[in-house]
Write a protein that holds these residues in place. Sequence first.
Motif, mmCIF file in Angstrom:
data_model
loop_
_atom_site.group_PDB
_atom_site.id
_atom_site.type_symbol
_atom_site.label_atom_id
_atom_site.label_comp_id
_atom_site.label_asym_id
_atom_site.label_seq_id
_atom_site.Cartn_x
_atom_site.Cartn_y
_atom_site.Cartn_z
ATOM 1 N N CYS A 160 6.031 10.425 -49.075
ATOM 2 C CA CYS A 160 5.371 11.703 -49.146
ATOM 3 C C CYS A 160 4.268 11.775 -48.112
ATOM 4 O O CYS A 160 3.294 11.058 -48.205
ATOM 5 C CB CYS A 160 4.794 11.907 -50.538
ATOM 6 S SG CYS A 160 5.920 11.401 -51.843
ATOM 7 N N THR A 206 3.040 14.602 -44.450
ATOM 8 C CA THR A 206 3.481 15.627 -43.529
ATOM 9 C C THR A 206 2.736 15.484 -42.217
ATOM 10 O O THR A 206 1.610 15.036 -42.161
ATOM 11 C CB THR A 206 3.221 17.039 -44.084
ATOM 12 O OG1 THR A 206 1.829 17.157 -44.388
ATOM 13 C CG2 THR A 206 4.032 17.295 -45.338
ATOM 14 N N PRO A 258 9.536 14.794 -44.903
ATOM 15 C CA PRO A 258 8.484 15.179 -43.948
ATOM 16 C C PRO A 258 8.919 14.829 -42.522
ATOM 17 O O PRO A 258 9.922 14.147 -42.293
ATOM 18 C CB PRO A 258 7.284 14.321 -44.380
ATOM 19 C CG PRO A 258 7.608 13.867 -45.772
ATOM 20 C CD PRO A 258 9.091 13.736 -45.812
ATOM 21 N N ASP A 313 4.397 14.684 -60.516
ATOM 22 C CA ASP A 313 3.649 15.135 -59.341
ATOM 23 C C ASP A 313 2.179 14.761 -59.456
ATOM 24 O O ASP A 313 1.519 15.087 -60.452
ATOM 25 C CB ASP A 313 3.814 16.648 -59.202
ATOM 26 C CG ASP A 313 3.149 17.196 -57.963
ATOM 27 O OD1 ASP A 313 2.799 16.402 -57.070
ATOM 28 O OD2 ASP A 313 2.980 18.423 -57.882
ATOM 29 N N ASP A 369 -0.794 16.795 -53.459
ATOM 30 C CA ASP A 369 -0.835 16.464 -52.030
ATOM 31 C C ASP A 369 0.436 15.749 -51.567
ATOM 32 O O ASP A 369 0.401 14.943 -50.624
ATOM 33 C CB ASP A 369 -2.055 15.598 -51.697
ATOM 34 C CG ASP A 369 -3.364 16.342 -51.894
ATOM 35 O OD1 ASP A 369 -3.376 17.581 -51.700
ATOM 36 O OD2 ASP A 369 -4.369 15.702 -52.266
ATOM 37 N N GLY A 370 1.552 16.017 -52.224
ATOM 38 C CA GLY A 370 2.812 15.428 -51.800
ATOM 39 C C GLY A 370 3.106 14.056 -52.369
ATOM 40 O O GLY A 370 4.157 13.481 -52.086
#
Length: 273
Positions: A32, A34, A141, A225, A228-229
Amino acid sequence: MGTDRAWREDPLSLVPRMICLVVLLAGATNGCATASVAQVRPETTVVALVPMADAVKPLPPPPPIDEGPRFVLTPRNVRLIVSVKDRRLWVVAGADTLRSAPVSVASGSDLTYGGRRWRFATPRGRLIIRGKRTDPVWLPPDWHYAEVAQRNTLKLARLVPATRLRNGSRLVLRDSVVGLIKPGDTTFLALPTTEHIVFDATLFIPPIASLNRRLHGELGEYALDLGDGYMLHGTNDQRAIGSNTTHGCIRLADRDLAWLYAYVPVGVTVVVK
């Protein structure tokens, strides 16, 4: 995810007698984060079908859920503690440990490619379980595509509307699927959603909204979750549980993940140290 039989039987016919280079990957990666990667101009006309190795593997049936706690867990009476050093997770209520499980955490390594740099680390501190999902779909990502490009000696570019290839063909997005339109033709040839998009020795990063950017089965049966990914989730490589091999997320074995999903509610604190 999509069909690719016709695609494999007729590898686009972009150039007469074109040879399709099939690049076999060791396995898709999870994680996770980006970041963006600068576009690279294609130079040669080479088509490669790069399978997303685990995208089409059927998921195993969910594991049986072990017996739960003797009381209902709430954000007030329970918390999760994760030790990055020990690669272990504990479910704690007061002075009692309700469950202990091995976990995989981030590798702590760096990836540098195309002028960009990514650091793969599991975030420390107090996090909150913000939501729970079944059969989560992974949207890779940009660093995932950078890893694939580096591993296979490919250039990297972001696929933009009507991306033009060296032979005049265009890559376009239609009905959430990336496809090809050849010069002098209007026929849309959908690309397989289970394979990376490689033309002109360049790996193209598909748009976020496309089905080409969705991987099923990579995160296991459930995901919790953390924002923030970052997530607590499963993996299709159970043997790697207990290692420091992720890109930031915390992975659990199927049975432990099923227990957390069943009994730990949204709002519970997760202390990562």
